[in-house]
Design an enzyme around this catalytic site. Structure first.
Site, mmCIF file in Angstrom:
data_model
loop_
_atom_site.group_PDB
_atom_site.id
_atom_site.type_symbol
_atom_site.label_atom_id
_atom_site.label_comp_id
_atom_site.label_asym_id
_atom_site.label_seq_id
_atom_site.Cartn_x
_atom_site.Cartn_y
_atom_site.Cartn_z
ATOM 1 N N ASN A 49 -4.360 9.839 10.059
ATOM 2 C CA ASN A 49 -5.484 8.960 10.421
ATOM 3 C C ASN A 49 -6.811 9.713 10.374
ATOM 4 O O ASN A 49 -7.212 10.322 11.362
ATOM 5 C CB ASN A 49 -5.236 8.360 11.809
ATOM 6 C CG ASN A 49 -4.146 7.307 11.784
ATOM 7 O OD1 ASN A 49 -2.993 7.595 11.464
ATOM 8 N ND2 ASN A 49 -4.512 6.078 12.084
ATOM 9 N N TYR A 68 0.827 -1.210 0.000
ATOM 10 C CA TYR A 68 0.000 0.000 0.000
ATOM 11 C C TYR A 68 0.865 1.266 0.000
ATOM 12 O O TYR A 68 0.640 2.195 -0.780
ATOM 13 C CB TYR A 68 -0.924 -0.021 1.221
ATOM 14 C CG TYR A 68 -1.811 1.195 1.345
ATOM 15 C CD1 TYR A 68 -2.926 1.342 0.532
ATOM 16 C CD2 TYR A 68 -1.540 2.191 2.285
ATOM 17 C CE1 TYR A 68 -3.748 2.463 0.645
ATOM 18 C CE2 TYR A 68 -2.350 3.304 2.405
ATOM 19 C CZ TYR A 68 -3.450 3.441 1.592
ATOM 20 O OH TYR A 68 -4.253 4.540 1.706
HETATM 21 C C1 UD2 Z 1 -3.453 4.183 9.193
HETATM 22 C C2 UD2 Z 1 -4.374 4.193 7.989
HETATM 23 C C3 UD2 Z 1 -3.789 3.368 6.864
HETATM 24 C C4 UD2 Z 1 -2.356 3.796 6.551
HETATM 25 C C5 UD2 Z 1 -1.536 3.739 7.841
HETATM 26 C C6 UD2 Z 1 -0.145 4.257 7.582
HETATM 27 C C7 UD2 Z 1 -6.647 4.428 8.835
HETATM 28 C C8 UD2 Z 1 -7.949 3.744 9.096
HETATM 29 N N1 UD2 Z 1 -5.653 3.638 8.350
HETATM 30 O O1 UD2 Z 1 -3.396 2.886 9.736
HETATM 31 O O2 UD2 Z 1 -4.583 3.525 5.695
HETATM 32 O O3 UD2 Z 1 -2.358 5.088 6.020
HETATM 33 O O4 UD2 Z 1 -2.125 4.560 8.848
HETATM 34 O O5 UD2 Z 1 0.650 4.173 8.723
HETATM 35 O O6 UD2 Z 1 -6.489 5.616 9.006
HETATM 36 N N2 UD2 Z 1 -6.457 -0.595 17.083
HETATM 37 C C9 UD2 Z 1 -6.902 -1.095 18.291
HETATM 38 N N3 UD2 Z 1 -8.158 -1.630 18.369
HETATM 39 C C10 UD2 Z 1 -8.996 -1.703 17.284
HETATM 40 C C11 UD2 Z 1 -8.538 -1.202 16.042
HETATM 41 C C12 UD2 Z 1 -7.244 -0.655 15.980
HETATM 42 O O7 UD2 Z 1 -6.198 -1.052 19.306
HETATM 43 O O8 UD2 Z 1 -10.135 -2.203 17.430
HETATM 44 C C13 UD2 Z 1 -5.121 0.028 17.044
HETATM 45 C C14 UD2 Z 1 -4.204 -0.509 15.967
HETATM 46 O O9 UD2 Z 1 -3.558 -1.670 16.380
HETATM 47 C C15 UD2 Z 1 -3.261 0.684 15.764
HETATM 48 C C16 UD2 Z 1 -4.142 1.904 16.052
HETATM 49 O O10 UD2 Z 1 -5.285 1.409 16.738
HETATM 50 O O11 UD2 Z 1 -2.212 0.640 16.718
HETATM 51 C C17 UD2 Z 1 -4.586 2.614 14.802
HETATM 52 O O12 UD2 Z 1 -5.108 1.646 13.903
HETATM 53 P P1 UD2 Z 1 -5.887 2.040 12.561
HETATM 54 O O13 UD2 Z 1 -6.173 0.767 11.837
HETATM 55 O O14 UD2 Z 1 -7.022 2.943 12.856
HETATM 56 O O15 UD2 Z 1 -4.857 2.937 11.739
HETATM 57 P P2 UD2 Z 1 -3.314 2.692 11.328
HETATM 58 O O16 UD2 Z 1 -2.534 3.811 11.951
HETATM 59 O O17 UD2 Z 1 -2.880 1.306 11.546
#
Ligand code: UD2
Length: 310
Positions: free
Chosen positions: A171, A142
């Site tokens: 985010n 990605y």
């Molecule tokens: C974001 C972007 C992705 C990409 C990435 C680049 C979103 C939705 N995704 O992913 O497209 O750009 O950044 O680095 O914006 N978490 C929990 N519990 C849950 C779900 C998530 O603890 O039920 C945690 C997850 O493990 C992570 C954090 O929350 O540490 C953020 O997760 P995410 O999927 O919202 O976004 P991210 O930063 O992985």
């Protein structure tokens, strides 16, 4: 002006389309409805032209772009883990699809293309805040696809006189972000759990942090990227310029919904980065961008929206 919004029925694209219509512009929503939804266009019925088509369909894109001044290219397969599982498919949509958009823009003499890029281009380099001048080091298909799209845009600006601007979203959260997919953003998942009386699940200890940015700010950045003179070929971070840990996020959410949201904890998610934060000074200086809706206010608006649609 006449604008085409790829992914215009999706989370961010539908907000861009809505704002454009509100400002009196003519809008074509181009979406294959794989993750986009008709409900996202509910307020726009009869106000936009909706084309049910894929960005992999180059002739269709070319045909629909006729007479357009600006293209907002939001269509993509947006999940990092999905790109790891299905790199060929995400390559076809995210790279070939972007090339198709640029080819059609060149042929139709579109004045400017604004591209939905991502903080994923920065990879796992721990240096914070992220600045646009840092070397991109993506660690997922990605991230590779998004930086490739951005480089194509820069090349188009130099070679063919199609003005281009790339926005590296951090985010993004807000109304219409689907909480049901396994790839949903953490805020949409937490809000939906909080309102259903369920306990949120934090992957890891909850000290990881992100630069959460309300979708209204992202729309604003897009409109500025489309209209500001002298910024063609550039890339800008779009965040809040502020870092929030998951535990802080749950604290804010708990205050808003009036419930204790002590989470359960699960294992750290594979491939997760620890912290993320945007330096937004370039977007501030060159686009006049300002994240006027802060994280807490954005959460309030999101909760209000989710409550009103239940
Ligand atoms: C974001 C972007 C992705 C990409 C990435 C680049 C979103 C939705 N995704 O992913 O497209 O750009 O950044 O680095 O914006 N978490 C929990 N519990 C849950 C779900 C998530 O603890 O039920 C945690 C997850 O493990 C992570 C954090 O929350 O540490 C953020 O997760 P995410 O999927 O919202 O976004 P991210 O930063 O992985």
């Amino acid at each position: 002006m006449k604008a085409l919004v790829t992914g215009g029925a999706g989370f961010i694209g539908s907000h861009i389309a809505e704002r454009l219509v509100r400002e009196g512009h003519q809008v074509v929503v181009y979406d294959n409805f794989s993750s986009g939804r008709r409900e996202n266009l509910a307020t726009l019925e009869d106000k936009v032209e909706v084309v049910d088509a894929d960005v992999r369909d180059a002739p269709q894109l070319d045909y629909r772009m006729a007479g357009c001044d600006v293209v907002f290219h939001e269509a993509a397969v947006v999940s990092v883990p999905y790109s790891v599982e299905h790199p060929q498919e995400t390559h076809d949509v995210n790279i070939q699809g972007t090339l198709n958009v640029l080819l059609a823009a060149k042929k139709n003499a579109v004045k400017r293309v604004v591209f939905a890029c991502s903080a994923a281009v920065y990879g796992e380099d721990p240096e914070l805040p992220k600045k646009e001048s840092m070397r991109p080091l993506p660690i997922s298909p990605y991230g590779v696809e998004k930086i490739t799209g951005e480089m194509y845009l820069q090349t188009w600006a130099k070679l063919y006189g199609v003005e281009t601007v790339s926005l590296r979203y951090f985010n993004v959260f807000g109304p219409r972000q689907d909480p049901r997919s396994p790839y949903s953003g953490v805020i949409s998942v937490f809000v939906s759990r909080a309102l259903e009386g369920q306990t949120p699940m934090v992957f890891g200890d909850g000290s990881q942090s992100r630069d959460f940015v309300y979708v209204g700010n992202v729309v604003d950045a897009n409109l500025r990227a489309a209209t500001t003179p002298g910024v063609s070929g550039r890339a800008y971070n779009v965040g809040c310029g502020q870092r929030t840990t998951l535990l802080e996020l749950l604290g804010m959410l708990g205050r808003i919904v009036g419930r204790d949201l002590t989470p359960t904890h699960g294992p750290v998610r594979a491939g997760d980065i620890k912290d993320s934060l945007a330096d937004i000074s370039l977007a501030r200086a060159e686009l006049g961008y300002s994240p006027v809706v802060g994280v807490e206010e954005g959460l309030r608006r999101l909760i209000e929206h989710v409550r009103s649609t239940r």
